[in-house]
Motif scaffolding. Structure first.
Motif, PDB file in Angstrom:
ATOM      1  N   VAL A 298      11.629 -12.010  25.781  1.00  0.00           N
ATOM      2  CA  VAL A 298      12.867 -11.750  25.026  1.00  0.00           C
ATOM      3  C   VAL A 298      13.947 -11.255  25.991  1.00  0.00           C
ATOM      4  N   PHE A 299      13.542 -10.387  26.928  1.00  0.00           N
ATOM      5  CA  PHE A 299      14.517  -9.917  27.928  1.00  0.00           C
ATOM      6  C   PHE A 299      15.010 -11.069  28.816  1.00  0.00           C
ATOM      7  N   GLU A 300      14.126 -11.997  29.144  1.00  0.00           N
ATOM      8  CA  GLU A 300      14.541 -13.167  29.945  1.00  0.00           C
ATOM      9  C   GLU A 300      15.603 -13.965  29.178  1.00  0.00           C
ATOM     10  N   ASP A 301      15.342 -14.193  27.873  1.00  0.00           N
ATOM     11  CA  ASP A 301      16.315 -14.921  27.042  1.00  0.00           C
ATOM     12  C   ASP A 301      17.643 -14.177  27.011  1.00  0.00           C
ATOM     13  N   LEU A 302      17.535 -12.861  26.854  1.00  0.00           N
ATOM     14  CA  LEU A 302      18.735 -12.032  26.773  1.00  0.00           C
ATOM     15  C   LEU A 302      19.557 -12.167  28.056  1.00  0.00           C
ATOM     16  N   TYR A 303      18.903 -12.001  29.206  1.00  0.00           N
ATOM     17  CA  TYR A 303      19.658 -12.044  30.465  1.00  0.00           C
ATOM     18  C   TYR A 303      20.304 -13.420  30.665  1.00  0.00           C
ATOM     19  N   ASP A 304      19.545 -14.480  30.314  1.00  0.00           N
ATOM     20  CA  ASP A 304      20.096 -15.840  30.456  1.00  0.00           C
ATOM     21  C   ASP A 304      21.331 -16.002  29.569  1.00  0.00           C
ATOM     22  N   SER A 305      21.259 -15.421  28.376  1.00  0.00           N
ATOM     23  CA  SER A 305      22.379 -15.538  27.438  1.00  0.00           C
ATOM     24  C   SER A 305      23.608 -14.760  27.955  1.00  0.00           C
ATOM     25  N   VAL A 306      23.333 -13.648  28.647  1.00  0.00           N
ATOM     26  CA  VAL A 306      24.424 -12.873  29.268  1.00  0.00           C
ATOM     27  C   VAL A 306      25.008 -13.669  30.437  1.00  0.00           C
ATOM     28  N   ALA A 307      24.119 -14.184  31.299  1.00  0.00           N
ATOM     29  CA  ALA A 307      24.573 -14.847  32.533  1.00  0.00           C
ATOM     30  C   ALA A 307      25.321 -16.149  32.242  1.00  0.00           C
ATOM     31  N   SER A 308      24.968 -16.809  31.154  1.00  0.00           N
ATOM     32  CA  SER A 308      25.642 -18.081  30.829  1.00  0.00           C
ATOM     33  C   SER A 308      27.012 -17.846  30.193  1.00  0.00           C
ATOM     34  N   GLY A 309      27.278 -16.595  29.801  1.00  0.00           N
ATOM     35  CA  GLY A 309      28.551 -16.293  29.139  1.00  0.00           C
ATOM     36  C   GLY A 309      28.448 -16.403  27.623  1.00  0.00           C
ATOM     37  N   ASN A 310      27.260 -16.768  27.147  1.00  0.00           N
ATOM     38  CA  ASN A 310      27.073 -16.926  25.705  1.00  0.00           C
ATOM     39  C   ASN A 310      27.302 -15.611  24.942  1.00  0.00           C
ATOM     40  N   GLU A 311      26.765 -14.510  25.492  1.00  0.00           N
ATOM     41  CA  GLU A 311      26.939 -13.213  24.807  1.00  0.00           C
ATOM     42  C   GLU A 311      28.414 -12.825  24.759  1.00  0.00           C
ATOM     43  N   ALA A 312      29.116 -13.096  25.859  1.00  0.00           N
ATOM     44  CA  ALA A 312      30.547 -12.764  25.898  1.00  0.00           C
ATOM     45  C   ALA A 312      31.277 -13.585  24.839  1.00  0.00           C
ATOM     46  N   GLN A 313      30.945 -14.869  24.759  1.00  0.00           N
ATOM     47  CA  GLN A 313      31.638 -15.735  23.806  1.00  0.00           C
ATOM     48  C   GLN A 313      31.367 -15.298  22.366  1.00  0.00           C
ATOM     49  N   LEU A 314      30.095 -14.917  22.100  1.00  0.00           N
ATOM     50  CA  LEU A 314      29.751 -14.468  20.739  1.00  0.00           C
ATOM     51  C   LEU A 314      30.584 -13.253  20.357  1.00  0.00           C
ATOM     52  N   SER A 315      30.731 -12.357  21.323  1.00  0.00           N
ATOM     53  CA  SER A 315      31.480 -11.135  21.052  1.00  0.00           C
ATOM     54  C   SER A 315      32.975 -11.450  20.871  1.00  0.00           C
ATOM     55  N   ILE A 316      33.509 -12.316  21.717  1.00  0.00           N
ATOM     56  CA  ILE A 316      34.933 -12.688  21.589  1.00  0.00           C
ATOM     57  C   ILE A 316      35.166 -13.370  20.242  1.00  0.00           C
ATOM     58  N   ASP A 317      34.286 -14.311  19.890  1.00  0.00           N
ATOM     59  CA  ASP A 317      34.469 -15.069  18.642  1.00  0.00           C
ATOM     60  C   ASP A 317      34.406 -14.154  17.427  1.00  0.00           C
ATOM     61  N   SER A 318      33.395 -13.269  17.400  1.00  0.00           N
ATOM     62  CA  SER A 318      33.251 -12.444  16.200  1.00  0.00           C
ATOM     63  C   SER A 318      34.417 -11.466  16.089  1.00  0.00           C
ATOM     64  N   ASN A 319      34.872 -10.947  17.236  1.00  0.00           N
ATOM     65  CA  ASN A 319      35.988  -9.990  17.214  1.00  0.00           C
ATOM     66  C   ASN A 319      37.311 -10.626  16.807  1.00  0.00           C
ATOM     67  N   SER A 320      37.420 -11.933  16.989  1.00  0.00           N
ATOM     68  CA  SER A 320      38.733 -12.521  16.707  1.00  0.00           C
ATOM     69  C   SER A 320      38.807 -13.132  15.306  1.00  0.00           C
ATOM     70  N   LYS A 321      37.710 -13.009  14.534  1.00  0.00           N
ATOM     71  CA  LYS A 321      37.754 -13.546  13.154  1.00  0.00           C
ATOM     72  C   LYS A 321      38.591 -12.636  12.248  1.00  0.00           C
TER      73      LYS A 321
END
Ligand SMILES: NC(=O)c1ccc[n+]([C@@H]2O[C@H](COP(=O)([O-])OP(=O)(O)OC[C@H]3O[C@@H](n4cnc5c(N)ncnc54)[C@H](O)[C@@H]3O)[C@@H](O)[C@H]2O)c1
Ligand SMILES: CC(C)(O)[C@@H](O)C(=O)O
Ligand SMILES: [Mg+2]
Ligand SMILES: [Mg+2]
Length: 348
Positions: free
Chosen positions: A291-314
Protein backbone atom coordinates in the motif's frame (compact mmCIF):
# COMPACT_ATOMS: atom_id res chain seq x y z
CA UNK A 1 26.34 23.87 9.28
CA UNK A 2 26.92 20.85 11.48
CA UNK A 3 27.32 17.39 10.02
CA UNK A 4 25.37 14.91 12.11
CA UNK A 5 25.37 11.16 11.94
CA UNK A 6 21.83 9.79 11.59
CA UNK A 7 21.93 6.01 11.95
CA UNK A 8 25.20 5.86 10.05
CA UNK A 9 24.30 8.46 7.39
CA UNK A 10 25.87 11.95 7.54
CA UNK A 11 23.52 14.89 7.02
CA UNK A 12 23.72 18.68 7.27
CA UNK A 13 21.72 20.24 10.06
CA UNK A 14 21.54 23.78 11.39
CA UNK A 15 20.95 24.30 15.09
CA UNK A 16 20.02 27.42 17.04
CA UNK A 17 23.42 27.24 18.73
CA UNK A 18 25.33 27.68 15.48
CA UNK A 19 22.80 30.10 13.91
CA UNK A 20 21.47 32.03 16.91
CA UNK A 21 18.34 34.15 16.80
CA UNK A 22 20.46 37.35 17.09
CA UNK A 23 22.28 36.39 13.90
CA UNK A 24 18.97 35.62 12.14
CA UNK A 25 17.69 39.08 13.20
CA UNK A 26 20.85 40.64 11.81
CA UNK A 27 20.54 38.79 8.48
CA UNK A 28 16.92 39.93 8.06
CA UNK A 29 17.16 43.40 9.67
CA UNK A 30 16.37 45.25 6.44
CA UNK A 31 13.71 42.84 5.21
CA UNK A 32 9.94 43.18 5.35
CA UNK A 33 8.46 39.72 5.72
CA UNK A 34 5.03 39.59 4.08
CA UNK A 35 2.97 36.58 5.07
CA UNK A 36 0.35 35.87 2.44
CA UNK A 37 -2.43 33.79 4.01
CA UNK A 38 -3.46 33.50 7.63
CA UNK A 39 -4.89 29.98 7.83
CA UNK A 40 -3.01 27.35 9.86
CA UNK A 41 0.70 27.94 9.08
CA UNK A 42 0.24 31.70 8.62
CA UNK A 43 -0.57 32.49 12.27
CA UNK A 44 2.00 30.05 13.68
CA UNK A 45 4.86 31.47 11.61
CA UNK A 46 3.71 35.11 11.78
CA UNK A 47 3.34 35.21 15.57
CA UNK A 48 6.63 33.40 16.20
CA UNK A 49 8.45 35.75 13.81
CA UNK A 50 6.84 38.82 15.38
CA UNK A 51 7.62 37.64 18.93
CA UNK A 52 11.18 36.95 17.80
CA UNK A 53 11.53 40.60 16.74
CA UNK A 54 11.21 40.45 12.95
CA UNK A 55 9.42 42.95 10.76
CA UNK A 56 6.22 41.09 9.79
CA UNK A 57 3.16 42.14 7.82
CA UNK A 58 0.16 40.05 6.77
CA UNK A 59 -1.64 39.91 3.42
CA UNK A 60 -5.06 38.33 3.74
CA UNK A 61 -8.25 38.71 1.75
CA UNK A 62 -11.11 40.41 3.53
CA UNK A 63 -13.79 39.93 4.69
CA UNK A 64 -12.78 36.50 5.98
CA UNK A 65 -12.46 34.65 9.27
CA UNK A 66 -8.69 34.63 8.79
CA UNK A 67 -8.65 38.44 8.44
CA UNK A 68 -10.60 38.78 11.71
CA UNK A 69 -8.23 36.35 13.37
CA UNK A 70 -5.24 38.43 12.26
CA UNK A 71 -6.83 41.48 13.92
CA UNK A 72 -7.50 39.46 17.10
CA UNK A 73 -3.84 38.48 17.05
CA UNK A 74 -2.83 42.14 17.10
CA UNK A 75 -2.16 42.88 13.42
CA UNK A 76 -3.43 46.35 12.54
CA UNK A 77 -5.21 47.13 9.24
CA UNK A 78 -3.18 49.63 7.22
CA UNK A 79 -0.12 49.18 9.45
CA UNK A 80 0.69 45.48 9.59
CA UNK A 81 -2.39 43.94 7.93
CA UNK A 82 -3.11 44.50 4.24
CA UNK A 83 -4.75 43.05 1.17
CA UNK A 84 -2.72 40.33 -0.52
CA UNK A 85 -1.63 42.77 -3.25
CA UNK A 86 -0.50 45.51 -0.86
CA UNK A 87 1.42 43.11 1.36
CA UNK A 88 3.07 41.49 -1.66
CA UNK A 89 4.16 44.91 -2.89
CA UNK A 90 5.65 45.94 0.46
CA UNK A 91 7.30 42.60 1.25
CA UNK A 92 10.90 41.78 0.37
CA UNK A 93 10.49 38.21 1.59
CA UNK A 94 7.10 36.88 0.55
CA UNK A 95 5.87 33.89 2.50
CA UNK A 96 3.34 32.18 0.26
CA UNK A 97 1.15 30.50 2.87
CA UNK A 98 -2.16 30.26 1.07
CA UNK A 99 -3.55 26.73 0.80
CA UNK A 100 -1.73 24.90 -2.00
CA UNK A 101 -4.83 25.15 -4.24
CA UNK A 102 -5.32 28.88 -3.55
CA UNK A 103 -1.65 29.49 -4.42
CA UNK A 104 -2.50 28.46 -7.99
CA UNK A 105 -5.46 30.82 -8.16
CA UNK A 106 -3.56 33.82 -6.74
CA UNK A 107 -0.33 33.25 -8.68
CA UNK A 108 -1.10 35.57 -11.63
CA UNK A 109 -1.72 38.34 -9.07
CA UNK A 110 1.25 37.61 -6.84
CA UNK A 111 3.71 37.25 -9.72
CA UNK A 112 3.44 40.98 -10.52
CA UNK A 113 5.00 41.89 -7.18
CA UNK A 114 7.98 39.53 -7.42
CA UNK A 115 10.52 42.14 -8.42
CA UNK A 116 14.28 41.41 -8.71
CA UNK A 117 16.06 40.59 -5.46
CA UNK A 118 12.97 39.60 -3.50
CA UNK A 119 12.62 36.14 -1.97
CA UNK A 120 9.62 33.88 -2.46
CA UNK A 121 9.23 31.53 0.49
CA UNK A 122 7.13 28.37 0.61
CA UNK A 123 6.42 25.89 3.40
CA UNK A 124 5.84 23.09 0.92
CA UNK A 125 7.52 21.93 -2.26
CA UNK A 126 4.11 21.42 -3.91
CA UNK A 127 3.75 24.54 -6.09
CA UNK A 128 7.23 24.38 -7.63
CA UNK A 129 7.58 20.59 -7.97
CA UNK A 130 4.24 20.11 -9.71
CA UNK A 131 4.71 23.22 -11.87
CA UNK A 132 3.11 21.55 -14.92
CA UNK A 133 -0.06 21.29 -12.86
CA UNK A 134 0.18 24.54 -10.86
CA UNK A 135 1.74 26.85 -13.48
CA UNK A 136 3.74 28.40 -10.65
CA UNK A 137 7.06 29.26 -12.26
CA UNK A 138 8.89 32.02 -10.36
CA UNK A 139 10.96 34.60 -12.26
CA UNK A 140 14.72 33.87 -12.48
CA UNK A 141 15.84 37.03 -10.67
CA UNK A 142 14.38 36.23 -7.24
CA UNK A 143 15.37 33.77 -4.52
CA UNK A 144 13.03 30.81 -4.11
CA UNK A 145 13.34 29.17 -0.71
CA UNK A 146 11.48 26.78 1.56
CA UNK A 147 11.20 26.18 5.28
CA UNK A 148 8.69 23.48 6.11
CA UNK A 149 7.82 22.85 9.76
CA UNK A 150 7.37 19.13 10.35
CA UNK A 151 4.08 19.51 12.11
CA UNK A 152 0.92 21.56 12.32
CA UNK A 153 0.98 25.36 12.53
CA UNK A 154 -0.80 24.89 15.85
CA UNK A 155 2.08 22.79 17.19
CA UNK A 156 4.64 25.29 15.84
CA UNK A 157 3.05 28.04 17.92
CA UNK A 158 2.39 25.91 21.03
CA UNK A 159 5.94 24.57 21.13
CA UNK A 160 7.31 28.10 20.65
CA UNK A 161 5.23 29.39 23.56
CA UNK A 162 6.44 26.46 25.65
CA UNK A 163 10.02 27.57 24.94
CA UNK A 164 10.68 24.56 22.71
CA UNK A 165 10.82 24.30 18.92
CA UNK A 166 9.52 22.19 16.07
CA UNK A 167 12.03 20.82 13.57
CA UNK A 168 11.74 22.01 9.99
CA UNK A 169 13.31 21.14 6.69
CA UNK A 170 14.80 23.83 4.45
CA UNK A 171 15.63 24.01 0.76
CA UNK A 172 16.83 26.43 -1.88
CA UNK A 173 15.32 26.22 -5.35
CA UNK A 174 16.84 29.43 -6.73
CA UNK A 175 19.62 31.64 -5.39
CA UNK A 176 19.46 34.79 -7.49
CA UNK A 177 20.93 37.18 -4.91
CA UNK A 178 23.69 35.01 -3.44
CA UNK A 179 21.91 35.48 -0.08
CA UNK A 180 19.31 32.71 -0.38
CA UNK A 181 21.03 30.36 2.06
CA UNK A 182 21.37 32.95 4.83
CA UNK A 183 17.85 34.19 4.16
CA UNK A 184 16.23 30.75 4.38
CA UNK A 185 18.13 29.64 7.47
CA UNK A 186 17.38 32.94 9.20
CA UNK A 187 13.70 32.51 8.34
CA UNK A 188 13.74 28.92 9.58
CA UNK A 189 15.20 30.02 12.92
CA UNK A 190 12.83 33.03 13.04
CA UNK A 191 9.66 30.93 12.67
CA UNK A 192 10.70 28.95 15.75
CA UNK A 193 12.38 25.84 14.37
CA UNK A 194 14.30 23.80 16.90
CA UNK A 195 16.73 22.73 14.20
CA UNK A 196 16.71 22.61 10.41
CA UNK A 197 17.60 19.74 8.12
CA UNK A 198 18.36 20.19 4.45
CA UNK A 199 16.23 18.87 1.60
CA UNK A 200 15.08 19.94 -1.87
CA UNK A 201 11.59 20.94 -3.03
CA UNK A 202 10.82 17.58 -4.64
CA UNK A 203 11.96 15.47 -1.70
CA UNK A 204 10.03 17.72 0.70
CA UNK A 205 6.75 17.33 -1.14
CA UNK A 206 7.16 13.62 -1.86
CA UNK A 207 7.93 12.80 1.78
CA UNK A 208 5.31 15.19 3.17
CA UNK A 209 2.48 13.85 1.00
CA UNK A 210 3.52 10.28 1.81
CA UNK A 211 3.71 10.97 5.55
CA UNK A 212 0.35 12.68 5.93
CA UNK A 213 -1.40 10.00 3.83
CA UNK A 214 0.62 7.33 5.64
CA UNK A 215 1.70 6.92 9.25
CA UNK A 216 0.93 10.49 10.35
CA UNK A 217 -2.78 10.36 9.58
CA UNK A 218 -4.19 8.17 6.77
CA UNK A 219 -2.59 4.82 7.60
CA UNK A 220 -2.91 5.28 11.33
CA UNK A 221 -6.61 6.18 11.08
CA UNK A 222 -7.04 3.08 8.87
CA UNK A 223 -5.27 0.78 11.33
CA UNK A 224 -7.12 2.28 14.31
CA UNK A 225 -10.45 1.73 12.50
CA UNK A 226 -9.58 -1.83 11.51
CA UNK A 227 -8.66 -2.86 15.05
CA UNK A 228 -11.55 -0.96 16.67
CA UNK A 229 -14.11 -2.51 14.29
CA UNK A 230 -12.64 -5.96 14.81
CA UNK A 231 -12.84 -5.71 18.60
CA UNK A 232 -16.42 -4.42 18.39
CA UNK A 233 -17.45 -7.22 16.00
CA UNK A 234 -16.02 -9.76 18.46
CA UNK A 235 -18.19 -8.46 21.27
CA UNK A 236 -15.94 -5.89 23.02
CA UNK A 237 -17.51 -2.70 24.40
CA UNK A 238 -16.75 0.72 22.84
CA UNK A 239 -14.76 1.71 25.97
CA UNK A 240 -12.62 -1.38 25.78
CA UNK A 241 -12.13 -1.17 22.02
CA UNK A 242 -11.22 2.55 22.14
CA UNK A 243 -8.91 2.27 25.14
CA UNK A 244 -7.06 -0.67 23.64
CA UNK A 245 -6.77 0.96 20.20
CA UNK A 246 -6.29 4.71 20.63
CA UNK A 247 -6.27 6.00 24.19
CA UNK A 248 -3.50 3.80 25.50
CA UNK A 249 -1.46 4.51 22.38
CA UNK A 250 -1.69 8.30 22.45
CA UNK A 251 -1.83 8.87 26.21
CA UNK A 252 0.44 6.19 27.58
CA UNK A 253 2.72 4.55 25.04
CA UNK A 254 3.42 7.19 22.34
CA UNK A 255 4.80 9.75 24.81
CA UNK A 256 7.23 7.04 25.98
CA UNK A 257 8.06 6.14 22.38
CA UNK A 258 8.63 9.85 21.70
CA UNK A 259 11.00 10.06 24.67
CA UNK A 260 12.89 6.82 24.25
CA UNK A 261 12.07 5.10 20.98
CA UNK A 262 10.09 1.96 20.17
CA UNK A 263 13.15 -0.20 20.95
CA UNK A 264 12.93 1.02 24.58
CA UNK A 265 9.14 0.47 24.61
CA UNK A 266 9.67 -3.11 23.49
CA UNK A 267 12.22 -3.59 26.26
CA UNK A 268 9.91 -2.07 28.89
CA UNK A 269 6.60 -3.90 28.55
CA UNK A 270 5.53 -7.32 29.80
CA UNK A 271 7.31 -10.32 28.38
CA UNK A 272 3.94 -11.38 26.98
CA UNK A 273 3.47 -8.11 25.06
CA UNK A 274 7.10 -8.25 24.01
CA UNK A 275 6.78 -11.74 22.51
CA UNK A 276 3.60 -10.87 20.62
CA UNK A 277 4.75 -7.47 19.37
CA UNK A 278 8.03 -9.01 18.19
CA UNK A 279 6.12 -11.73 16.34
CA UNK A 280 3.56 -9.44 14.70
CA UNK A 281 5.37 -6.28 13.60
CA UNK A 282 6.88 -7.78 10.49
CA UNK A 283 3.49 -9.18 9.42
CA UNK A 284 2.03 -5.68 9.60
CA UNK A 285 5.06 -4.26 7.78
CA UNK A 286 4.76 -6.82 4.99
CA UNK A 287 0.98 -6.43 4.71
CA UNK A 288 1.14 -2.64 4.41
CA UNK A 289 4.31 -2.29 2.32
CA UNK A 290 2.46 -2.73 -1.01
CA UNK A 291 0.00 0.00 0.00
CA UNK A 292 2.90 2.34 0.79
CA UNK A 293 4.47 1.51 -2.59
CA UNK A 294 1.18 2.45 -4.32
CA UNK A 295 1.00 5.61 -2.26
CA UNK A 296 4.53 6.75 -3.11
CA UNK A 297 3.99 6.00 -6.82
CA UNK A 298 0.79 8.04 -6.74
CA UNK A 299 2.70 10.93 -5.11
CA UNK A 300 5.64 10.70 -7.52
CA UNK A 301 3.43 10.60 -10.62
CA UNK A 302 1.66 13.79 -9.52
CA UNK A 303 -1.64 11.94 -9.15
CA UNK A 304 -2.03 12.89 -5.47
CA UNK A 305 -1.32 16.53 -6.27
CA UNK A 306 -3.89 16.50 -9.07
CA UNK A 307 -6.53 14.88 -6.84
CA UNK A 308 -6.00 17.57 -4.26
CA UNK A 309 -6.07 20.41 -6.82
CA UNK A 310 -9.22 19.02 -8.47
CA UNK A 311 -11.15 18.49 -5.25
CA UNK A 312 -10.16 21.92 -3.90
CA UNK A 313 -11.29 23.71 -7.01
CA UNK A 314 -14.81 22.21 -7.14
CA UNK A 315 -17.74 24.54 -6.44
CA UNK A 316 -19.11 22.23 -3.73
CA UNK A 317 -15.69 21.60 -2.17
CA UNK A 318 -16.64 22.72 1.33
CA UNK A 319 -19.96 20.83 1.35
CA UNK A 320 -18.32 17.57 0.23
CA UNK A 321 -15.44 18.01 2.69
CA UNK A 322 -17.88 18.58 5.54
CA UNK A 323 -19.72 15.35 4.64
CA UNK A 324 -16.48 13.37 4.77
CA UNK A 325 -15.36 14.97 8.03
CA UNK A 326 -18.80 14.27 9.50
CA UNK A 327 -18.41 10.57 8.71
CA UNK A 328 -15.24 10.51 10.83
CA UNK A 329 -16.63 12.77 13.55
CA UNK A 330 -19.83 10.74 13.92
CA UNK A 331 -18.18 7.32 13.69
CA UNK A 332 -18.62 5.26 16.82
CA UNK A 333 -14.86 5.22 17.38
CA UNK A 334 -14.39 9.00 17.51
CA UNK A 335 -17.71 9.59 19.33
CA UNK A 336 -16.42 7.17 21.95
CA UNK A 337 -13.15 9.08 21.86
CA UNK A 338 -14.86 12.29 22.92
CA UNK A 339 -16.40 10.54 25.93
CA UNK A 340 -13.11 8.89 26.83
CA UNK A 341 -11.29 12.25 26.65
CA UNK A 342 -13.92 13.87 28.86
CA UNK A 343 -13.16 11.28 31.55
CA UNK A 344 -9.41 11.90 31.64
CA UNK A 345 -8.33 12.69 35.19
CA UNK A 346 -6.07 15.39 33.71
CA UNK A 347 -9.27 17.38 32.96
CA UNK A 348 -9.78 18.01 36.69
N1 LIG B 1 -1.51 23.23 7.86
C1 LIG B 1 -0.30 22.99 8.32
O1 LIG B 1 -0.09 22.84 9.53
C2 LIG B 1 0.89 22.92 7.38
C3 LIG B 1 2.10 22.33 7.84
C4 LIG B 1 3.23 22.42 7.05
C5 LIG B 1 3.15 23.03 5.80
N2 LIG B 1 1.95 23.53 5.36
C6 LIG B 1 1.91 24.23 4.07
O2 LIG B 1 1.75 25.62 4.34
C7 LIG B 1 0.98 26.24 3.31
C8 LIG B 1 -0.26 26.90 3.90
O3 LIG B 1 -1.10 25.85 4.39
P1 LIG B 1 -2.26 26.10 5.45
O4 LIG B 1 -2.73 24.74 5.88
O5 LIG B 1 -1.81 27.05 6.49
O6 LIG B 1 -3.36 26.76 4.51
P2 LIG B 1 -4.92 27.01 4.80
O7 LIG B 1 -5.72 25.95 4.14
O8 LIG B 1 -5.11 27.18 6.26
O9 LIG B 1 -5.19 28.36 4.00
C9 LIG B 1 -4.40 29.52 4.19
C10 LIG B 1 -5.10 30.77 3.75
O10 LIG B 1 -5.51 30.68 2.39
C11 LIG B 1 -6.60 31.58 2.25
N3 LIG B 1 -7.32 31.21 1.03
C12 LIG B 1 -7.94 30.04 0.76
N4 LIG B 1 -8.49 30.07 -0.48
C13 LIG B 1 -8.19 31.31 -1.00
C14 LIG B 1 -8.43 31.93 -2.24
N5 LIG B 1 -9.11 31.31 -3.20
N6 LIG B 1 -7.95 33.19 -2.44
C15 LIG B 1 -7.26 33.84 -1.47
N7 LIG B 1 -6.98 33.28 -0.27
C16 LIG B 1 -7.43 32.03 -0.04
C17 LIG B 1 -7.40 31.36 3.52
O11 LIG B 1 -8.17 32.52 3.79
C18 LIG B 1 -6.32 31.15 4.56
O12 LIG B 1 -5.99 32.36 5.20
C19 LIG B 1 0.67 25.12 2.31
O13 LIG B 1 1.69 25.12 1.35
C20 LIG B 1 0.75 23.88 3.15
O14 LIG B 1 1.00 22.70 2.42
C21 LIG B 1 0.83 23.51 6.12
C1 LIG C 1 0.58 19.00 9.50
C2 LIG C 1 1.04 18.19 8.28
C3 LIG C 1 0.12 16.99 8.09
O1 LIG C 1 2.35 17.73 8.54
C4 LIG C 1 1.15 19.08 7.03
O2 LIG C 1 1.97 18.42 6.09
C5 LIG C 1 -0.14 19.50 6.37
O3 LIG C 1 -0.22 19.40 5.14
O4 LIG C 1 -1.05 20.00 7.07
MG1 LIG D 1 1.40 18.48 4.11
MG1 LIG E 1 3.72 17.85 6.90
Amino acid sequence: MAKMNFGGVEENVVTREEFPLEHARDVLKDETIAIIGYGVQGPGQALNLRDNGFNVIIGQRSPSKSYDKAIEDGFVPGETLFSIEEAAEKGTIIQYLLSDAAQIEMWPTLKKYLTPGKALYFSHGFAVTYKERTNIIPPDDIDVILAAPKGSGTSLRRLFLAGKGLNSSFAIHQDATGKARDRVIAMGIGIGSGYLFETDFKKEVFSDLTGERGTLMGAIQGIFAAQYDLLRSRGHSPSEAFNETVEEATESLYPLVAENGMDWMYANCSTTAQRGALDWWKKFRDATKPVFEDLYDSVASGNEAQLSIDSNSKEDYRVKLEEELKELRESEMWTTGRTVRSLRPSND
